[in-house]
Structures are given as structure tokens and as C-alpha cells.
Design an enzyme around this catalytic site. Sequence first.
Site, short mmCIF file in Angstrom:
data_model
loop_
_atom_site.label_atom_id
_atom_site.label_comp_id
_atom_site.label_asym_id
_atom_site.label_seq_id
_atom_site.Cartn_x
_atom_site.Cartn_y
_atom_site.Cartn_z
N LYS A 80 0.87 -1.18 0.00
CA LYS A 80 0.00 0.00 0.00
C LYS A 80 0.90 1.23 0.00
O LYS A 80 2.08 1.15 0.36
CB LYS A 80 -0.87 -0.01 1.26
CG LYS A 80 -2.11 0.82 1.18
CD LYS A 80 -3.31 0.06 0.65
CE LYS A 80 -4.55 0.93 0.66
NZ LYS A 80 -5.75 0.19 0.27
N VAL A 184 -16.63 4.29 -2.98
CA VAL A 184 -17.23 2.96 -2.80
C VAL A 184 -18.66 3.08 -2.29
O VAL A 184 -19.57 2.43 -2.79
CB VAL A 184 -16.40 2.10 -1.80
CG1 VAL A 184 -17.09 0.76 -1.57
CG2 VAL A 184 -14.99 1.89 -2.31
N TYR A 186 -20.93 5.42 -2.38
CA TYR A 186 -22.02 5.98 -3.21
C TYR A 186 -22.66 4.87 -4.07
O TYR A 186 -23.88 4.66 -3.99
CB TYR A 186 -21.52 7.16 -4.06
CG TYR A 186 -22.63 7.76 -4.89
CD1 TYR A 186 -23.49 8.69 -4.34
CD2 TYR A 186 -22.83 7.34 -6.20
CE1 TYR A 186 -24.55 9.20 -5.08
CE2 TYR A 186 -23.89 7.84 -6.94
CZ TYR A 186 -24.74 8.77 -6.38
OH TYR A 186 -25.79 9.26 -7.12
N1 LIG Z 1 -11.88 2.32 -3.59
C1 LIG Z 1 -11.85 1.02 -3.47
O1 LIG Z 1 -12.07 0.26 -4.44
C2 LIG Z 1 -11.58 0.38 -2.13
C3 LIG Z 1 -11.67 1.09 -0.95
N2 LIG Z 1 -11.53 0.46 0.24
C4 LIG Z 1 -11.64 1.18 1.49
O2 LIG Z 1 -12.97 1.73 1.60
C5 LIG Z 1 -12.92 2.97 2.31
C6 LIG Z 1 -13.51 4.09 1.44
O3 LIG Z 1 -12.71 4.18 0.26
P1 LIG Z 1 -13.13 5.16 -0.94
O4 LIG Z 1 -14.60 5.18 -1.08
O5 LIG Z 1 -12.28 4.75 -2.09
O6 LIG Z 1 -12.61 6.54 -0.39
P2 LIG Z 1 -13.19 8.00 -0.66
O7 LIG Z 1 -12.12 8.95 -0.30
O8 LIG Z 1 -13.77 8.11 -2.03
O9 LIG Z 1 -14.39 8.09 0.38
C7 LIG Z 1 -14.20 8.14 1.76
C8 LIG Z 1 -15.24 9.11 2.32
O10 LIG Z 1 -15.17 9.05 3.74
C9 LIG Z 1 -15.29 10.38 4.23
N3 LIG Z 1 -14.75 10.44 5.59
C10 LIG Z 1 -13.46 10.45 6.00
N4 LIG Z 1 -13.39 10.48 7.33
C11 LIG Z 1 -14.66 10.45 7.79
C12 LIG Z 1 -15.25 10.43 9.08
N5 LIG Z 1 -14.51 10.45 10.19
N6 LIG Z 1 -16.60 10.39 9.17
C13 LIG Z 1 -17.37 10.37 8.07
N7 LIG Z 1 -16.87 10.39 6.82
C14 LIG Z 1 -15.53 10.42 6.68
C15 LIG Z 1 -14.54 11.23 3.22
O11 LIG Z 1 -14.91 12.58 3.29
C16 LIG Z 1 -14.97 10.56 1.92
O12 LIG Z 1 -16.15 11.13 1.39
C17 LIG Z 1 -11.46 3.18 2.67
O13 LIG Z 1 -11.19 2.66 3.96
C18 LIG Z 1 -10.71 2.36 1.63
O14 LIG Z 1 -9.43 1.98 2.06
C19 LIG Z 1 -11.30 -0.90 0.31
C20 LIG Z 1 -11.21 -1.64 -0.82
C21 LIG Z 1 -11.24 -1.05 -2.14
O1 LIG Z 2 -9.45 -1.60 -4.99
C1 LIG Z 2 -8.61 -0.72 -4.83
O2 LIG Z 2 -8.87 0.47 -4.70
C2 LIG Z 2 -7.18 -1.08 -4.86
C3 LIG Z 2 -6.80 -2.08 -3.86
C4 LIG Z 2 -6.82 -1.54 -2.48
O3 LIG Z 2 -6.06 -0.68 -2.16
C5 LIG Z 2 -7.77 -2.08 -1.54
O4 LIG Z 2 -8.48 -3.06 -1.85
O5 LIG Z 2 -7.84 -1.55 -0.42
#
Ligand SMILES: NC(=O)C1=CN([C@@H]2O[C@H](COP(=O)(O)OP(=O)(O)OC[C@H]3O[C@@H](n4cnc5c(N)ncnc54)[C@H](O)[C@@H]3O)[C@@H](O)[C@H]2O)C=CC1
Ligand SMILES: O=C(O)CCC(=O)C(=O)O
Length: 366
Positions: A80, A184, A186
Site C-alpha cells: 500500500k 465505494v 455511493y
Molecule cells: N476504492 C476502493 O475500491 C476500495 C476502498 N476500500 C476502502 O474503503 C474505504 C472508502 O474508500 P473510498 O470510497 O475509495 O474513499 P473516498 O475517499 O472516495 O471516500 C471516503 C469518504 O469518507 C469520508 N470520511 C473520511 N473520514 C470520515 C469520518 N470520520 N466520518 C465520516 N466520513 C468520513 C470522506 O470525506 C470521503 O467522502 C477506505 O477505507 C478504503 O481503504 C477498500 C477496498 C477497495
Molecule cells: O481496490 C482498490 O482500490 C485497490 C486495492 C486496495 O487498495 C484495496 O483493496 O484496499
Amino acid sequence: MQIFDRMVTDDYEQVVVCQDKASGLKGIIAIHDTTLGPALGGTRMWNYHSEEEAFTDVLRLAKGMTYKNAAAGLSLGGGKAVIIGDPRHDKKEELFRAFGRFIEGLNGRYITAEDVGTSSKDMDVIFEETNYVTGITDESGKSGDPSPMTALGVYHGMKAAANEAFGTSDLLGKTVAVQGVGSVSYPLCQHLYEEGASLVVTDIHEDAVQRAVRDFNAVKVAPDEIYEVDCDIFCPCALGGIIKNDTIKKLKAKVIAGSANNQLHTNEDGDLLFQKGIIYAPDYIINAGGVIQIEVELTGGNKEKVQEKVKNIYNTVQNVFAISKRDKIPTYKAADTLAEERLEKLKNSRRQFLREEQHILRKISR
Ligand SMILES: NC(=O)C1=CN([C@@H]2O[C@H](COP(=O)(O)OP(=O)(O)OC[C@H]3O[C@@H](n4cnc5c(N)ncnc54)[C@H](O)[C@@H]3O)[C@@H](O)[C@H]2O)C=CC1
Ligand SMILES: O=C(O)CCC(=O)C(=O)O
């Protein structure tokens, strides 16, 4: 900060500290384990309060990727990266390009993608400097942003957890409290809304919350109120470490199922959930949809194949619950058992010399 002590404790292979004064890049790449293949894991951009916090995050996240990729049956190791900075204000082309060059320097030992604070557009910029990036804009046969597939996997994993807790996987009429409305959650909210679940949402950014209120009829609460919401399912989709003693006390949900990585603050918190009978769908099992998509992109395959494998997360979650019941252990431990057994088996069967390793012979014969 004793970096070697930490690396030894959880057996990290390599940690790369990336600095570029001209662009202001301060990044860290952590490669945990490459037994199964190149280390795959996204790049997180976050306004860390300290270097210590950034190191802790990247190390925990990298180890989680080893377990995620192993449990999902992928030929990928775990790594990561984090970039220290505010994703809403500090993004610059030169910063991501400098970062891409550091990734290129690792010559394929680490492959990146999106994570919190980064998007397909940022991956496109990194792609200018290295091929070791996935999740770039959906063009020329690439699979695009993995987040919608992560969302699909979480949706199916949540249904398996609902089945365990409520005796039905149907989410119609269930109330789901969602923490964080990003890339994710949304599309995840969309699946839940279409199935007839009621949504309660929070985010630290008002525009993100308003989108869910408008599009999915969600009810909004303040970030610190989300734990106390009267709901059936708590769905953490922001940062890690949020399941801990004081938040567990507040939770009314019978199920925890969300996309966030490293949801448990400590393993003891997973033990407490087990004692309380709260059904926890382990984070790295349920959120593997994105890495499944990425592996299919790297090895060849179509969208149908990806979807089929992602929907199978339902069965993997059921398998984890079965191990948990059989061995009377918390679900996080049951997931670790799955991942560790596969890693151990393959470690032992990948010992023989291969042709690609001939550069070693060339050196010896010089
Ligand atoms: N994008 C992906 O395909 C993957 C994401 N993840 C995990 O899923 C989680 C979300 O990832 P994404 O949607 O990509 O990130 P993102 O950055 O698009 O969304 C995260 C959201 O959480 C909000 N946020 C942050 N701190 C907060 C809090 N204390 N209270 C309420 N809202 C808060 C942010 O403002 C943002 O809107 C992360 O932990 C990420 O590591 C896991 C696997 C794959
Ligand atoms: O799915 C992704 O965003 C990439 C892989 C990853 O960092 C995760 O699954 O947490």
C-alpha cells in the site's frame, strides 16, 4: 519511531520513503509480502497529523492487502502507499508524476490503484510515468475505477451477513447506517436503495452527504452521531480503526459490514464483537471486489468474469462464518485462518528455481 522493530514484528519486506522537494511529494510505499505475486494496493492521500500516523496507516494497510489478496485466492502480494497531503487542495500533476517514478523504480514489485483521497484521474497521471498502476480511466481495455466492484462485493457480503443475523439476505426494510459517502459507498448506497433499504448517512464533507440525501432519500446525521443510529446494519466506509471499545458500546446494529480497511482498532475489539453476538463481516473479505477486478485486468478476462467472482464474496463470507462457528473463534480470526493457510501452503510450494531467476546465474558465472 522504531521502523525496523515494526517491520520485523509483522515481517514487512520493504518500506520506501519517497521525497521530491520540487513537487512537495512526501510519500511512503510499504511492501508487506510478495509470496503470492507483486504487491498490489492503492495509494491513499490524507492530511496526516504526523509522520508517525502516516507510517502506522501504511504499514497496517499493506499487511491487510496481503491477507485480502490471499483470502480472495489472487496471485498478488500485499502493499500500500500513502501520500501526505490534503486531497482537496494539494493535488498536482508534478506530485503524482514524481510518485509514479518512485513506483517505476520498484520495477513491478509494487502495483498501485485508488484509495481514499485518490481517483482514476490521479492514476492516469501516475500512468504517464509507470505501467505499474491500475484503475486508470476506463479506456483501451483497462477496467477503470475499481470502486464500483468493491461496492458490489460489499453489497453481497452484507447480504451474507444479514442472512446470518436475521435469517434472510433480503435487505428490504432494513436500516443501514453508512459512515462516509465516497467512491465505494455511493454506488453501494445505490444497490441498497434499489433493494429497498433505508439509509442513514454521514460524511465530513457536506456535499458528499447531500448527494446521498438527494439521490437515495438518505437521512443525514453528524459524523459523531453515526454509531448511535438505531439501525440493523452499521456500514463503515471511511477510515480504519473505528470499531473500538467506546464505539462498540454505542452500536445498536446487529451486523457490521462495510468497505473500510482495518475497521477493528485492535483484535480485542473483534473479540468483543464476538462476545456480544454482533455479526462482523471481516473487512478484507467483504471489500475484495476491487482487487478481484484488478487481477482480472492484469491476467485477462471480461466484465462478466469479474462480476461472477465478485458476487462469490457472498459464499466466502458464509465460509468465514462457518469456520467461526466450527472453531468457536471470532470472524476476524476465521478470515485470518483462510488467508494464512493459503500463504503458508504457497510459501512451501514456491521454492524451486525458475528460469526468470537466471540473472543470478549470470552474476555467478562472471
Ligand atoms: N476504492 C476502493 O475500491 C476500495 C476502498 N476500500 C476502502 O474503503 C474505504 C472508502 O474508500 P473510498 O470510497 O475509495 O474513499 P473516498 O475517499 O472516495 O471516500 C471516503 C469518504 O469518507 C469520508 N470520511 C473520511 N473520514 C470520515 C469520518 N470520520 N466520518 C465520516 N466520513 C468520513 C470522506 O470525506 C470521503 O467522502 C477506505 O477505507 C478504503 O481503504 C477498500 C477496498 C477497495
Ligand atoms: O481496490 C482498490 O482500490 C485497490 C486495492 C486496495 O487498495 C484495496 O483493496 O484496499
